[in-house]
Design a protein around this motif. Sequence first.
Motif, short mmCIF file in Angstrom:
data_model
loop_
_atom_site.label_atom_id
_atom_site.label_comp_id
_atom_site.label_asym_id
_atom_site.label_seq_id
_atom_site.Cartn_x
_atom_site.Cartn_y
_atom_site.Cartn_z
N PRO A 76 10.13 -18.75 6.71
CA PRO A 76 9.95 -17.59 6.51
C PRO A 76 8.54 -17.22 5.47
O PRO A 76 8.31 -17.91 5.03
N ASP A 77 8.24 -15.75 5.37
CA ASP A 77 7.26 -15.65 4.29
C ASP A 77 7.49 -15.80 3.07
O ASP A 77 6.68 -15.95 2.17
N HIS A 78 8.93 -15.30 2.78
CA HIS A 78 9.21 -15.34 1.31
C HIS A 78 10.58 -15.76 1.41
O HIS A 78 11.53 -15.54 2.18
N VAL A 79 11.04 -16.22 0.12
CA VAL A 79 12.55 -16.79 -0.01
C VAL A 79 12.80 -16.22 -1.47
O VAL A 79 12.16 -16.44 -2.52
N ILE A 80 13.76 -15.52 -1.38
CA ILE A 80 14.48 -15.03 -2.79
C ILE A 80 16.05 -15.28 -2.76
O ILE A 80 16.75 -15.12 -2.24
N ASN A 81 16.25 -15.75 -4.07
CA ASN A 81 17.87 -16.10 -4.40
C ASN A 81 18.15 -14.88 -4.98
O ASN A 81 17.83 -14.64 -6.06
N VAL A 82 19.26 -14.31 -4.46
CA VAL A 82 20.14 -13.26 -5.08
C VAL A 82 21.20 -13.69 -5.82
O VAL A 82 21.90 -14.30 -5.17
#
Length: 325
Positions: A147-153
């Motif tokens: 993916p273009d970006h990875v964000i941990n919520v």
Amino acid sequence: MSPNGSDLPHRPAGVGGTPMARRPMRRKLPQALAAGLVLATATGCTYKDFPRLGMPTPVTEEAPRILSLWQGSWAAALAVGVLVWGLILWCVIVYRRTRTKVEVPPQTRYNMPIEALYTVVPLIIISVLFYFTARDETKLLELSEKPDHVINVVGYQWSWGFNYLEDVDGDTSTSNTDADELSGIPADMLEAVPEGAEGVYVAGTPADKNPQTGNPGPTLWLPKGEKVRFILTSRDVIHSFWVVPFLFKQDVIPGHTNQFEVTPEKEGTFLGKCAELCGVDHARMLFNVKVVSPERYQQHLEELAEKGQTGYIPAGGARQEREGQ
């Protein structure tokens, strides 16, 4: 007069609503109902041609699939309802009691074809709905290789934190994905993180507000037109990450890490909330999602770094949960 009225004078067949006069109606009504069912279900329209039926306007590439499934379920329910209502009205009209027909109609019992029909038809309906639901769910949970970006919520009582697993400074040698704060995330999930991701974070509180809209909660920034993978972890109890116009939500479970991907297609600020009753201040677990251009998104990451919000907040997750038990 006999109890069933058999000694009353009868009109000739075909006069005054007798069976002969009603026979054409009996033949035409099922045909009309079948035609209506076909018209209601066999159209080639897209989700845009139907009302949203309470759903907000989709703002991601994946959301129209959910809206289409929602509309299709309503169309199927309406078709079944029209058929059932039609059969009820047909019975009311055809088998109504008249002044010349007072006897009790023939009673049907233990009719195997009819019993098989009302057993098989619901099974067919459920099977069709299950097929489309399973097909769309599989597609929605599909993950890309990179993916273009990875964000941990990160969910916690009573707000949200966001770990942006990004290479903010452009230096591939500054990777920080082995930080203790991320130790609860399975290693295979971190393989999608870009090289050199030193990361920046936002640690939300219920008192936070979006400066532009005034809506309560912290703000999660996303780039328009680029695929974002969310890794969902919890520090305490079960939460549920729900961005309303994404038409999608997923549980945030302690000891179990979930993930999914979206591609935002519309700029703007949208509301998010916890959709799982998680305790006394559950109603305060609100947040905002701000979709901006990729350039503005990168600028925001740099602004967080300038504020000193580099690295990550503790994510919780599977490994940390086991260590705390």
